[in-house]
Design a protein around this motif. Structure first.
Motif, PDB file in Angstrom:
ATOM      1  N   GLU A   1       0.825  -1.204   0.000  1.00  0.00           N
ATOM      2  CA  GLU A   1       0.000   0.000   0.000  1.00  0.00           C
ATOM      3  C   GLU A   1       0.865   1.262   0.000  1.00  0.00           C
ATOM      4  N   ALA A   2       1.981   1.226   0.724  1.00  0.00           N
ATOM      5  CA  ALA A   2       2.839   2.408   0.856  1.00  0.00           C
ATOM      6  C   ALA A   2       3.781   2.601  -0.334  1.00  0.00           C
ATOM      7  N   ASP A   3       3.942   1.597  -1.158  1.00  0.00           N
ATOM      8  CA  ASP A   3       4.881   1.650  -2.280  1.00  0.00           C
ATOM      9  C   ASP A   3       4.268   2.444  -3.431  1.00  0.00           C
ATOM     10  N   LYS A   4       4.820   3.610  -3.726  1.00  0.00           N
ATOM     11  CA  LYS A   4       4.279   4.479  -4.761  1.00  0.00           C
ATOM     12  C   LYS A   4       4.397   3.868  -6.158  1.00  0.00           C
ATOM     13  N   ASN A   5       5.296   2.904  -6.319  1.00  0.00           N
ATOM     14  CA  ASN A   5       5.487   2.277  -7.627  1.00  0.00           C
ATOM     15  C   ASN A   5       4.625   1.034  -7.822  1.00  0.00           C
ATOM     16  N   ALA A   6       3.905   0.631  -6.795  1.00  0.00           N
ATOM     17  CA  ALA A   6       3.083  -0.589  -6.851  1.00  0.00           C
ATOM     18  C   ALA A   6       1.627  -0.208  -7.082  1.00  0.00           C
ATOM     19  N   SER A   7       0.995  -0.849  -8.075  1.00  0.00           N
ATOM     20  CA  SER A   7      -0.390  -0.537  -8.411  1.00  0.00           C
ATOM     21  C   SER A   7      -1.369  -1.648  -8.070  1.00  0.00           C
TER      22      SER A   7
ATOM     23  N   LEU B   1      -7.296  -1.276   1.971  1.00  0.00           N
ATOM     24  CA  LEU B   1      -6.316  -0.744   1.038  1.00  0.00           C
ATOM     25  C   LEU B   1      -6.983   0.148   0.000  1.00  0.00           C
ATOM     26  N   SER B   2      -6.164   0.972  -0.656  1.00  0.00           N
ATOM     27  CA  SER B   2      -6.679   1.813  -1.742  1.00  0.00           C
ATOM     28  C   SER B   2      -6.417   1.189  -3.103  1.00  0.00           C
ATOM     29  N   LYS B   3      -5.685   0.076  -3.139  1.00  0.00           N
ATOM     30  CA  LYS B   3      -5.276  -0.535  -4.401  1.00  0.00           C
ATOM     31  C   LYS B   3      -5.861  -1.940  -4.542  1.00  0.00           C
ATOM     32  N   PRO B   4      -6.028  -2.418  -5.766  1.00  0.00           N
ATOM     33  CA  PRO B   4      -6.623  -3.745  -5.964  1.00  0.00           C
ATOM     34  C   PRO B   4      -5.686  -4.884  -5.563  1.00  0.00           C
ATOM     35  N   VAL B   5      -6.299  -5.956  -5.063  1.00  0.00           N
ATOM     36  CA  VAL B   5      -5.592  -7.201  -4.733  1.00  0.00           C
ATOM     37  C   VAL B   5      -6.338  -8.352  -5.397  1.00  0.00           C
TER      38      VAL B   5
ATOM     39  N   ASP C   1      -2.910  -5.959 -16.687  1.00  0.00           N
ATOM     40  CA  ASP C   1      -3.953  -5.281 -17.461  1.00  0.00           C
ATOM     41  C   ASP C   1      -4.502  -4.083 -16.695  1.00  0.00           C
ATOM     42  N   ILE C   2      -4.733  -4.252 -15.405  1.00  0.00           N
ATOM     43  CA  ILE C   2      -5.287  -3.173 -14.588  1.00  0.00           C
ATOM     44  C   ILE C   2      -4.249  -2.090 -14.330  1.00  0.00           C
TER      45      ILE C   2
END
Length: 270
Positions: free
Chosen positions: A41-47, A105-109, A207-208
């Motif tokens: 979640e904290a990694d700015k490069n991880a989507s 989290l704010s990002k998809p898993v 893809d996402i």
């Protein structure tokens, strides 16, 4: 290491790596899983993250060998009842019994499910935003046999995915739920050949991840947060969560379309 993390550009794969225990959760493993997802979640490069279990099993739930050491009432009260208690209101929550199940989290898993995802392992899969299952993988509330209730969100998330009646029948009988049935009733989104769940989940994640992420995260958040609201309240929430992404990314996207990209619904070279 009980948890491994592999990064491939914007895709992070988090691996539950305790195959000798069918990736069942003990305190060391659940702490490590929680931290891995917090780091993602904290990694700015991880989507987008993929959640996978090594050794052919997603997760067999709570480690019952560890649970059997909690026969002393004082130890059980300290390590389970007190340390993992879900607070009222908006106070920060400790990890769930199986680890990251309480993280928002704010990002998809995406769960990549091979083999068994049972009891708390099924709850972890349902915590994810999507589930890719191998054709021989399966779910099941197998903890029904041992008097252990669902405490990692299973009774909350399963009815949202498949409806109250189906959730009730699956939870109260504890029966096995195949990948084919899971796809049919909405417990998973894709079924692939055995051994291919991780690769398919990582392809889906890529893809996402290639899209502008502010809008992806706004739509994800709205799907979660508007559930159960009236249409009008949902529309208010949708606007509040999405308008900033529209300002941040929408004009640039429209400019790319005006320059000739993405015509006729093409997703290539966008």
């Amino acid at each position: 290491m009980v948890v491994e993390v592999e990064k491939n550009g914007p895709v992070t794969t988090i691996i539950n790596n305790r195959p000798e225990a069918r990736n069942a959760g003990d305190p060391e493993t659940t702490d490590a899983l929680t931290q891995a997802f917090m780091d993602f979640e904290a990694d700015k490069n991880a989507s987008v993250a993929v959640f996978w279990g090594a050794g052919g099993t997603f997760c067999a739930g709570w480690d019952l060998k560890y649970a059997a050491t909690l026969t002393d009432p004082e130890k059980f009260n300290k390590e389970v009842v007190q340390d993992l208690a879900m607070p009222m209101g908006s106070a920060p929550a400790p990890r769930g019994p199986l680890g990251p199940s309480r993280l928002e989290l704010s990002k998809p898993v995406i769960a990549a499910v091979e083999g068994a995802a049972v009891a708390g392992g099924m709850e972890l899969a349902m915590w994810c935003d999507m589930r890719v299952m191998a054709e021989d993988a399966y779910f099941g509330v197998y903890c029904r046999r041992w008097g252990i209730p669902l405490l990692d969100g299973g009774t909350v998330r399963m009815p949202r995915l498949i409806g109250e009646g189906r959730a009730m029948e699956i939870a109260l009988t504890g029966r096995k739920v195949s990948a084919e049935e899971s796809l049919r009733i909405g417990l998973c989104e894709r079924v692939v050949p055995a051994g291919a769940a991780r690769a398919e989940a990582e392809n889906l994640a890529r893809d996402i991840a290639r899209f502008p992420q502010a809008a992806v995260r706004a739509d994800r958040r709205n799907i979660i947060e508007t559930y159960g609201l009236s249409i009008r309240d949902g529309l208010r929430m949708e606007w509040a969560n999405g308008v900033h992404a529209h300002v941040e990314e929408g004009a640039a996207g429209a400019g790319r379309f005006a320059s000739g990209k993405g015509r006729s619904g093409s997703y290539d070279d966008i």
